[in-house]
Design an enzyme around this catalytic site. Sequence first.
Site, short mmCIF file in Angstrom:
data_model
loop_
_atom_site.label_atom_id
_atom_site.label_comp_id
_atom_site.label_asym_id
_atom_site.label_seq_id
_atom_site.Cartn_x
_atom_site.Cartn_y
_atom_site.Cartn_z
N GLU A 36 -5.46 11.82 3.56
CA GLU A 36 -6.07 12.12 3.29
C GLU A 36 -6.61 13.83 3.79
O GLU A 36 -5.43 13.73 4.85
CB GLU A 36 -7.68 11.77 2.83
CG GLU A 36 -7.43 10.81 2.09
CD GLU A 36 -9.29 9.92 2.54
OE1 GLU A 36 -9.78 9.88 3.40
OE2 GLU A 36 -9.03 9.18 1.14
N GLU A 78 0.87 5.64 -3.50
CA GLU A 78 1.95 6.21 -4.71
C GLU A 78 2.88 7.22 -4.75
O GLU A 78 4.11 7.68 -4.27
CB GLU A 78 1.52 5.63 -5.66
CG GLU A 78 0.79 3.82 -5.88
CD GLU A 78 -1.03 4.36 -6.21
OE1 GLU A 78 -1.50 5.32 -5.18
OE2 GLU A 78 -1.29 3.69 -6.44
N ASN A 85 -2.34 6.17 1.76
CA ASN A 85 -2.82 7.56 1.57
C ASN A 85 -3.04 8.91 3.00
O ASN A 85 -3.02 8.01 3.77
CB ASN A 85 -3.92 7.45 0.65
CG ASN A 85 -5.04 6.60 1.03
OD1 ASN A 85 -4.58 5.04 2.02
ND2 ASN A 85 -6.05 6.61 0.71
N CYS A 116 -2.78 10.42 -2.19
CA CYS A 116 -2.51 8.60 -2.58
C CYS A 116 -1.37 7.97 -2.28
O CYS A 116 0.07 8.48 -2.27
CB CYS A 116 -2.50 8.49 -4.36
SG CYS A 116 -4.07 8.60 -5.47
N CYS A 153 -3.28 5.57 -10.00
CA CYS A 153 -4.69 6.73 -10.73
C CYS A 153 -3.71 7.51 -11.68
O CYS A 153 -2.22 7.19 -12.08
CB CYS A 153 -5.55 7.54 -9.80
SG CYS A 153 -4.01 8.72 -9.27
N CYS A 177 -1.21 9.40 -10.38
CA CYS A 177 0.22 8.61 -9.71
C CYS A 177 1.18 7.81 -10.78
O CYS A 177 2.46 7.66 -10.55
CB CYS A 177 -0.05 7.65 -8.50
SG CYS A 177 -0.62 8.08 -6.97
N1 THU Z 1 -5.83 5.98 -3.49
C1 THU Z 1 -4.67 5.98 -3.60
O1 THU Z 1 -3.85 6.37 -2.65
N2 THU Z 1 -3.80 4.79 -4.92
C2 THU Z 1 -4.75 4.19 -5.05
O2 THU Z 1 -4.64 3.60 -6.59
C3 THU Z 1 -6.01 4.86 -5.79
C4 THU Z 1 -6.63 5.85 -4.51
C5 THU Z 1 -6.70 7.09 -2.61
C6 THU Z 1 -7.16 7.92 -2.58
C7 THU Z 1 -8.28 8.25 -1.88
O3 THU Z 1 -7.88 8.58 -0.34
C8 THU Z 1 -8.76 7.00 -1.75
O4 THU Z 1 -7.89 6.05 -1.79
C9 THU Z 1 -10.11 6.72 -2.11
O5 THU Z 1 -10.00 7.06 -3.70
#
Ligand code: THU
Length: 137
Positions: A46, A57, A44, A55, A89, A92
């Site tokens: 941010e 994925e 991920n 994310c 999510c 994704c």
């Molecule tokens: N996140 C992912 O990268 N993949 C997931 O399947 C769930 C959430 C990330 C998004 C954000 O950067 C952090 O996890 C917290 O939500």
Amino acid sequence: MSTERESLVAVAFEAARSAYAPYSQFPVGAALQFDDGSVVTGANVENASYGLSLCAETVALAKAMNEGRRGGLVAIAVAGKDETPIMPCGRCRQMLSEMAQLGHTDPVVWSGTGDDAVEVRLSSLLPLAFGPDSLDA
Ligand code: THU
């Protein structure tokens, strides 16, 4: 737990080390396994504008698309902070489904280890998915 599942989940855990997650402090890694044996990873990313965060994925999927892959997705592993399983999510699921539909596969999704491990098919996470063929209707 199968060796195949264990090793792809381990790759996803390793990928999480590349996360840029200073806001959530929740690094996530994803590993996409293709039918030629290759694996594409993502973590991920941010942003100070929180809602723009990507994310793991989706990062992995975009990397695979940019490498020219258009199908052949057979397995997906996701790893969070610890061994607790986490599933992709909604956004994704849709992004991953595009690659699956292009190659007419239904990838297995793995997360977690040991007794907590989760194994499901992408089609059960996103039933009746919209996809490339939907645009031809
Ligand atoms: N996140 C992912 O990268 N993949 C997931 O399947 C769930 C959430 C990330 C998004 C954000 O950067 C952090 O996890 C917290 O939500």
